[in-house]
Design a protein around this motif. Sequence first.
Motif, mmCIF file in Angstrom:
data_model
loop_
_atom_site.group_PDB
_atom_site.id
_atom_site.type_symbol
_atom_site.label_atom_id
_atom_site.label_comp_id
_atom_site.label_asym_id
_atom_site.label_seq_id
_atom_site.Cartn_x
_atom_site.Cartn_y
_atom_site.Cartn_z
ATOM 1 N N ALA A 115 6.415 9.465 -8.223
ATOM 2 C CA ALA A 115 5.038 9.643 -7.729
ATOM 3 C C ALA A 115 4.644 8.505 -6.802
ATOM 4 O O ALA A 115 4.091 8.743 -5.722
ATOM 5 C CB ALA A 115 4.059 9.757 -8.889
ATOM 6 N N SER A 116 4.911 7.273 -7.191
ATOM 7 C CA SER A 116 4.542 6.145 -6.323
ATOM 8 C C SER A 116 5.418 6.111 -5.077
ATOM 9 O O SER A 116 4.947 5.739 -3.992
ATOM 10 C CB SER A 116 4.579 4.815 -7.072
ATOM 11 O OG SER A 116 5.857 4.548 -7.581
ATOM 12 N N ALA A 117 6.681 6.512 -5.188
ATOM 13 C CA ALA A 117 7.540 6.583 -3.999
ATOM 14 C C ALA A 117 6.992 7.612 -3.017
ATOM 15 O O ALA A 117 6.953 7.365 -1.804
ATOM 16 C CB ALA A 117 8.967 6.924 -4.395
ATOM 17 N N HIS A 118 6.541 8.753 -3.528
ATOM 18 C CA HIS A 118 5.946 9.770 -2.663
ATOM 19 C C HIS A 118 4.685 9.232 -1.984
ATOM 20 O O HIS A 118 4.503 9.407 -0.777
ATOM 21 C CB HIS A 118 5.609 11.037 -3.458
ATOM 22 C CG HIS A 118 4.779 12.000 -2.679
ATOM 23 N ND1 HIS A 118 5.313 12.844 -1.732
ATOM 24 C CD2 HIS A 118 3.443 12.236 -2.678
ATOM 25 C CE1 HIS A 118 4.345 13.555 -1.178
ATOM 26 N NE2 HIS A 118 3.192 13.216 -1.747
ATOM 27 N N ALA A 119 3.833 8.574 -2.750
ATOM 28 C CA ALA A 119 2.596 8.031 -2.181
ATOM 29 C C ALA A 119 2.907 7.055 -1.047
ATOM 30 O O ALA A 119 2.265 7.083 0.009
ATOM 31 C CB ALA A 119 1.775 7.336 -3.263
ATOM 32 N N ARG A 120 3.888 6.221 -1.258
ATOM 33 C CA ARG A 120 4.283 5.228 -0.247
ATOM 34 C C ARG A 120 4.915 5.905 0.978
ATOM 35 O O ARG A 120 4.533 5.659 2.113
ATOM 36 C CB ARG A 120 5.251 4.237 -0.880
ATOM 37 C CG ARG A 120 5.694 3.093 -0.028
ATOM 38 C CD ARG A 120 6.606 2.115 -0.773
ATOM 39 N NE ARG A 120 7.764 2.777 -1.405
ATOM 40 C CZ ARG A 120 7.893 3.006 -2.711
ATOM 41 N NH1 ARG A 120 6.961 2.633 -3.565
ATOM 42 N NH2 ARG A 120 8.970 3.602 -3.182
ATOM 43 N N ASP A 121 5.892 6.788 0.737
ATOM 44 C CA ASP A 121 6.636 7.408 1.839
ATOM 45 C C ASP A 121 5.796 8.384 2.652
ATOM 46 O O ASP A 121 5.957 8.487 3.868
ATOM 47 C CB ASP A 121 7.870 8.128 1.302
ATOM 48 C CG ASP A 121 8.880 7.182 0.665
ATOM 49 O OD1 ASP A 121 8.776 5.939 0.854
ATOM 50 O OD2 ASP A 121 9.777 7.680 -0.049
ATOM 51 N N ALA A 122 4.907 9.111 1.985
ATOM 52 C CA ALA A 122 4.082 10.115 2.668
ATOM 53 C C ALA A 122 2.726 9.572 3.100
ATOM 54 O O ALA A 122 1.980 10.276 3.778
ATOM 55 C CB ALA A 122 3.884 11.328 1.761
ATOM 56 N N ALA A 123 2.410 8.346 2.700
ATOM 57 C CA ALA A 123 1.094 7.752 2.976
ATOM 58 C C ALA A 123 -0.023 8.620 2.390
ATOM 59 O O ALA A 123 -1.046 8.855 3.027
ATOM 60 C CB ALA A 123 0.884 7.497 4.468
ATOM 61 N N HIS A 124 0.205 9.100 1.162
ATOM 62 C CA HIS A 124 -0.788 9.872 0.413
ATOM 63 C C HIS A 124 -1.253 8.991 -0.737
ATOM 64 O O HIS A 124 -0.549 8.873 -1.748
ATOM 65 C CB HIS A 124 -0.178 11.167 -0.127
ATOM 66 C CG HIS A 124 0.188 12.148 0.939
ATOM 67 N ND1 HIS A 124 0.925 13.287 0.649
ATOM 68 C CD2 HIS A 124 -0.062 12.182 2.268
ATOM 69 C CE1 HIS A 124 1.097 13.977 1.764
ATOM 70 N NE2 HIS A 124 0.513 13.323 2.762
ATOM 71 N N PRO A 125 -2.423 8.371 -0.627
ATOM 72 C CA PRO A 125 -2.810 7.337 -1.578
ATOM 73 C C PRO A 125 -3.276 7.801 -2.956
ATOM 74 O O PRO A 125 -3.153 7.054 -3.918
ATOM 75 C CB PRO A 125 -3.948 6.620 -0.867
ATOM 76 C CG PRO A 125 -4.545 7.665 0.023
ATOM 77 C CD PRO A 125 -3.381 8.501 0.472
ATOM 78 N N PHE A 126 -3.800 9.013 -3.082
ATOM 79 C CA PHE A 126 -4.420 9.423 -4.347
ATOM 80 C C PHE A 126 -3.501 10.308 -5.182
ATOM 81 O O PHE A 126 -2.913 11.260 -4.676
ATOM 82 C CB PHE A 126 -5.717 10.197 -4.099
ATOM 83 C CG PHE A 126 -6.836 9.364 -3.573
ATOM 84 C CD1 PHE A 126 -7.627 8.622 -4.429
ATOM 85 C CD2 PHE A 126 -7.100 9.319 -2.211
ATOM 86 C CE1 PHE A 126 -8.665 7.848 -3.953
ATOM 87 C CE2 PHE A 126 -8.146 8.544 -1.714
ATOM 88 C CZ PHE A 126 -8.922 7.812 -2.592
#
Length: 117
Positions: A51-62
Amino acid sequence: MTLPAGIDPSVPPSGTGCAECEAAGGWWFHLRRCAQCGHVGCCDSSPAQHASAHARDAAHPFIRSYEPGEAWFWNYETEEMYESGPDLAPPLAHPADQPVPGPQGRVPSNWPETLRR
């Protein structure tokens, strides 16, 4: 109500488990749902932290918890937790009969020792 950038309440979740763990045959502790695109990933206590990797890689913060009975949101950019937020497209959690950790049959017997803290 004006929603913050990074939350799209119309997008359904990507599935009932962590997308990357499912593809790799892995397992997760708890699940998190991207509030922007619906990607379901494993939490930061899980071995892979998708989940945090996705947030970082996709620039999706929430993210929103994808656990039954939990409605909190987390903002990775500001490291802020919100007890609640806007309603997202259903389902709001993985199936209640899905085990935690999961999925059934792939969780090692020593799973508590492998959690990240």
